[in-house]
Write an enzyme that holds these catalytic residues in place. Structure first.
Site, PDB file in Angstrom:
ATOM      1  N   VAL A   1      42.561  11.602  31.497  1.00  0.00           N
ATOM      2  CA  VAL A   1      43.477  11.099  32.330  1.00  0.00           C
ATOM      3  C   VAL A   1      44.180   9.367  32.668  1.00  0.00           C
ATOM      4  O   VAL A   1      45.078   8.732  32.195  1.00  0.00           O
ATOM      5  CB  VAL A   1      44.002  11.444  34.155  1.00  0.00           C
ATOM      6  CG1 VAL A   1      44.999  11.663  34.356  1.00  0.00           C
ATOM      7  CG2 VAL A   1      43.700  13.279  33.811  1.00  0.00           C
TER       8      VAL A   1
ATOM      9  N   LYS B   1      31.430   2.205  27.511  1.00  0.00           N
ATOM     10  CA  LYS B   1      33.166   2.888  27.563  1.00  0.00           C
ATOM     11  C   LYS B   1      34.429   1.806  27.807  1.00  0.00           C
ATOM     12  O   LYS B   1      34.924   1.256  26.221  1.00  0.00           O
ATOM     13  CB  LYS B   1      33.288   3.340  29.113  1.00  0.00           C
ATOM     14  CG  LYS B   1      34.038   4.764  28.726  1.00  0.00           C
ATOM     15  CD  LYS B   1      34.946   5.225  29.953  1.00  0.00           C
ATOM     16  CE  LYS B   1      34.114   7.003  29.586  1.00  0.00           C
ATOM     17  NZ  LYS B   1      34.770   6.854  30.789  1.00  0.00           N
TER      18      LYS B   1
ATOM     19  N   GLU C   1      48.741  14.704  39.337  1.00  0.00           N
ATOM     20  CA  GLU C   1      48.900  14.722  37.273  1.00  0.00           C
ATOM     21  C   GLU C   1      48.703  16.029  37.118  1.00  0.00           C
ATOM     22  O   GLU C   1      47.551  16.704  37.026  1.00  0.00           O
ATOM     23  CB  GLU C   1      47.601  13.764  37.050  1.00  0.00           C
ATOM     24  CG  GLU C   1      47.416  13.738  35.098  1.00  0.00           C
ATOM     25  CD  GLU C   1      49.225  13.605  34.921  1.00  0.00           C
ATOM     26  OE1 GLU C   1      49.519  12.340  35.387  1.00  0.00           O
ATOM     27  OE2 GLU C   1      49.671  14.516  34.143  1.00  0.00           O
TER      28      GLU C   1
ATOM     29  N   LEU D   1      48.444  16.796  33.383  1.00  0.00           N
ATOM     30  CA  LEU D   1      48.532  16.782  32.741  1.00  0.00           C
ATOM     31  C   LEU D   1      47.501  17.902  31.536  1.00  0.00           C
ATOM     32  O   LEU D   1      46.530  18.310  32.319  1.00  0.00           O
ATOM     33  CB  LEU D   1      48.798  16.078  31.376  1.00  0.00           C
ATOM     34  CG  LEU D   1      47.224  14.363  31.555  1.00  0.00           C
ATOM     35  CD1 LEU D   1      45.927  15.232  30.881  1.00  0.00           C
ATOM     36  CD2 LEU D   1      47.631  13.047  30.969  1.00  0.00           C
ATOM     37  N   ARG D   2      47.963  18.220  30.235  1.00  0.00           N
ATOM     38  CA  ARG D   2      46.858  19.299  29.631  1.00  0.00           C
ATOM     39  C   ARG D   2      46.294  19.042  29.134  1.00  0.00           C
ATOM     40  O   ARG D   2      46.392  18.057  28.137  1.00  0.00           O
ATOM     41  CB  ARG D   2      47.623  20.704  29.085  1.00  0.00           C
ATOM     42  CG  ARG D   2      48.404  21.033  30.120  1.00  0.00           C
ATOM     43  CD  ARG D   2      49.437  22.107  29.090  1.00  0.00           C
ATOM     44  NE  ARG D   2      50.384  21.532  28.937  1.00  0.00           N
ATOM     45  CZ  ARG D   2      51.394  22.118  28.031  1.00  0.00           C
ATOM     46  NH1 ARG D   2      51.113  22.980  27.020  1.00  0.00           N
ATOM     47  NH2 ARG D   2      51.564  20.828  27.182  1.00  0.00           N
TER      48      ARG D   2
ATOM     49  N   PHE E   1      50.784  31.550  29.751  1.00  0.00           N
ATOM     50  CA  PHE E   1      49.677  31.595  30.524  1.00  0.00           C
ATOM     51  C   PHE E   1      49.419  32.930  30.888  1.00  0.00           C
ATOM     52  O   PHE E   1      49.086  33.929  31.559  1.00  0.00           O
ATOM     53  CB  PHE E   1      49.405  31.190  31.718  1.00  0.00           C
ATOM     54  CG  PHE E   1      48.897  29.292  31.663  1.00  0.00           C
ATOM     55  CD1 PHE E   1      49.711  28.155  30.745  1.00  0.00           C
ATOM     56  CD2 PHE E   1      47.563  29.584  31.890  1.00  0.00           C
ATOM     57  CE1 PHE E   1      48.938  27.328  31.330  1.00  0.00           C
ATOM     58  CE2 PHE E   1      47.072  28.739  31.949  1.00  0.00           C
ATOM     59  CZ  PHE E   1      47.600  27.008  30.854  1.00  0.00           C
TER      60      PHE E   1
ATOM     61  N   ALA F   1      45.010  36.747  27.410  1.00  0.00           N
ATOM     62  CA  ALA F   1      44.599  37.520  27.648  1.00  0.00           C
ATOM     63  C   ALA F   1      43.840  36.772  26.584  1.00  0.00           C
ATOM     64  O   ALA F   1      43.417  36.474  25.869  1.00  0.00           O
ATOM     65  CB  ALA F   1      43.971  39.151  27.679  1.00  0.00           C
TER      66      ALA F   1
ATOM     67  N   GLY G   1      38.562  28.090  31.477  1.00  0.00           N
ATOM     68  CA  GLY G   1      37.665  26.921  32.119  1.00  0.00           C
ATOM     69  C   GLY G   1      38.338  25.920  31.738  1.00  0.00           C
ATOM     70  O   GLY G   1      39.425  25.016  31.816  1.00  0.00           O
TER      71      GLY G   1
ATOM     72  N   CYS H   1      38.920  21.768  34.785  1.00  0.00           N
ATOM     73  CA  CYS H   1      40.257  21.646  35.798  1.00  0.00           C
ATOM     74  C   CYS H   1      40.173  23.451  36.348  1.00  0.00           C
ATOM     75  O   CYS H   1      40.173  23.552  37.769  1.00  0.00           O
ATOM     76  CB  CYS H   1      41.681  21.085  35.362  1.00  0.00           C
ATOM     77  SG  CYS H   1      41.870  19.266  34.919  1.00  0.00           S
TER      78      CYS H   1
END
Ligand code: UDX
Length: 434
Positions: A11, A35, A155, A157-158, A256, A259, A264, A267
């Protein structure tokens, strides 16, 4: 206005990069120095479409990254906290990273004249923001609402479409008091997203909105998966048509309702667990959410039963797993149902060869040499007795007769129905198809 972003994970890095690429001054902070070195050189530490390009534009436009919070606390007008809140053993969440970031900001605020708005974007259980206010006041010896302001801002977001979702969020939720800090954040978001609705509420409502949102999505998935299992026992029944038809009812909505092998990712499983754990702590009922989890757990066992029906005992059988990432366009394997399936198949003594376009390296760190890996579909299928399509990578829609001929037994379990309707000479079981 100068923006600070603390925690450059999924994020935080996406958010910081999108803002900086719009020429907004941003300082991004992460404790992980290796990082930071990667990000500084324009390298994204994980795979997310378009993020590498956005990060490079951001660096070019002046994005600063550092492993120290001090410049953020001393200079930034708005500080977003986007550190992780991983699952604890019993399903609760680990707030230590949020708390230590807040403590450190508090200690720095004590010595500065800066009056920042501090925004909690990390997913936290209801009541956390209130506790963070107490920590900040104690550490800084200053007052919330006067010297600084804390606001909850979940948040949504996907993964896989993180840049699009950050540029065009469907909603902004702000939880905090009606004061100058709330005005500052409202002005910031209104400039950034002039056409997006802002819902203002108190912090605890903002916090529960996030959990309600994700657990509703999980509920939709478990619902359609349960209907899919019922369909499998009705000869000729078709879950795709069921989903399409009920999705046209505006009260239900079409999204959504795919099937599959179960939900998973980083989140949905974590958030459903956390809200169940929180409910039990406060003595609230969570029967529905318990069932949502149970259906999700059962789904992977259903896949094993399908394979067993065809192959009998699994010991020594060679099985191909197509897709390791929890969804396409990511290398993320956190809570991927694919990995759970592999674990169960290994326990039964099956031999596994796995394929994924992006997630092999991450999966190696989990299974090492207990399974085989390949990024070539033909190699994955050669000599196999069953192939299970787990992730809807578009590569799998084009699997050809020629590739399938390489299998010892041409048996496909298609949890995403990618090969549905194709004329292929195979034994085929698709989730939700009677
Ligand atoms: C989710 C939420 O959608 C997002 O709003 C939140 O901020 C983070 O969690 P993400 O984890 O990126 O996003 O994945 P998502 O697209 O929601 O998919 C989650 C899981 O549900 C995946 O395993 C996916 O395969 C599964 N899924 C999704 C289905 O099985 N069927 C569907 O119809 C949709």
């Amino acid at each position: 206005m100068k923006i600070g972003v603390i925690g450059l994970g999924f994020v935080g890095l996406t958010f910081a990069s999108v803002l900086a690429s719009k020429k907004i001054p941003v300082i991004g902070v992460d404790y992980d120095k290796s990082k930071i070195a990667k990000i500084q050189s324009g390298e994204v530490p994980f795979f997310e479409p378009r993020l590498d390009k956005t990060l490079r534009t951001a660096l070019h436009s002046g994005l600063k990254v550092s492993s120290s919070i001090s410049s953020v606390a001393n200079q930034c007008d708005i500080i977003f906290v986007t550190v992780g809140t991983p699952t604890l053993e019993k399903g609760g969440i680990d707030l230590s990273m949020v708390e230590s970031a807040i403590k450190e900001i508090g200690r720095l605020l004590k010595k500065t004249k800066n009056n920042p708005a501090i925004i909690i974007k990390s997913t936290v259980i209801p009541g956390t923001t209130q506790k963070l206010i107490a920590i900040l006041e104690r550490e800084s010896k200053k007052k919330n609402g006067e010297d600084f302001g804390i606001i909850s801002n979940p948040e949504f977001l996907r993964e896989g479409v993180a840049i699009e979702d950050t540029i065009n969020p469907h909603l902004i939720v702000l939880g905090g008091s009606d004061n100058k800090f709330m005005k500052r954040l409202t002005d910031f978001y209104s400039n950034l997203h002039p056409n997006v609705q802002i819902i203002k509420t108190n912090p605890q409502t903002a916090e529960i909105i996030k959990y309600a949102n994700n657990s509703f999505l999980a509920t939709k998935i478990s619902f359609i998966n349960q209907i899919a299992t019922i369909c499998e026992s009705i000869p000729g029944a078709n879950i795709e048509q069921v989903a399409k038809a009920i999705g046209l009812d505006p009260r239900i909505g079409s999204l959504f309702l795919n099937a599959g092998p179960g939900y998973g990712g980083s989140c949905l499983p974590k958030d459903v667990k956390a809200i169940i754990n929180f409910s039990s702590k406060i003595g609230a009922d969570s029967t529905l959410l318990d069932a949502v989890e149970e259906v999700n757990r059962n789904q992977v066992r259903n896949i094993i039963s399908i394979i067993e029906k065809m192959l009998g005992r699994l010991k020594g059988h060679k099985i191909t797993i197509l897709g390791l990432a929890f969804k396409p366009d990511t290398d993320d394997i956190r809570e991927s149902v694919s990995l759970k399936l592999i674990e169960l198949l290994l326990r039964e003594g099956a031999k596994i060869i796995s394929h994924d376009p992006k997630a092999i390296e991450n999966t190696k760190s989990v299974f090492g040499n207990k399974i085989e890996y390949t990024d070539n579909i033909s190699k994955a299928l050669r000599g196999s007795e069953c192939a299970v399509i787990m992730t809807s990578w578009k590569e799998y829609t084009g699997i050809s007769e020629k590739e399938l001929k390489l299998m010892k037994k041409r048996f496909i379990v298609d949890t995403r129905r990618l090969l549905l309707g194709k004329k292929l000479n195979i034994k085929y079981h698709a989730i939700g198809m009677g």
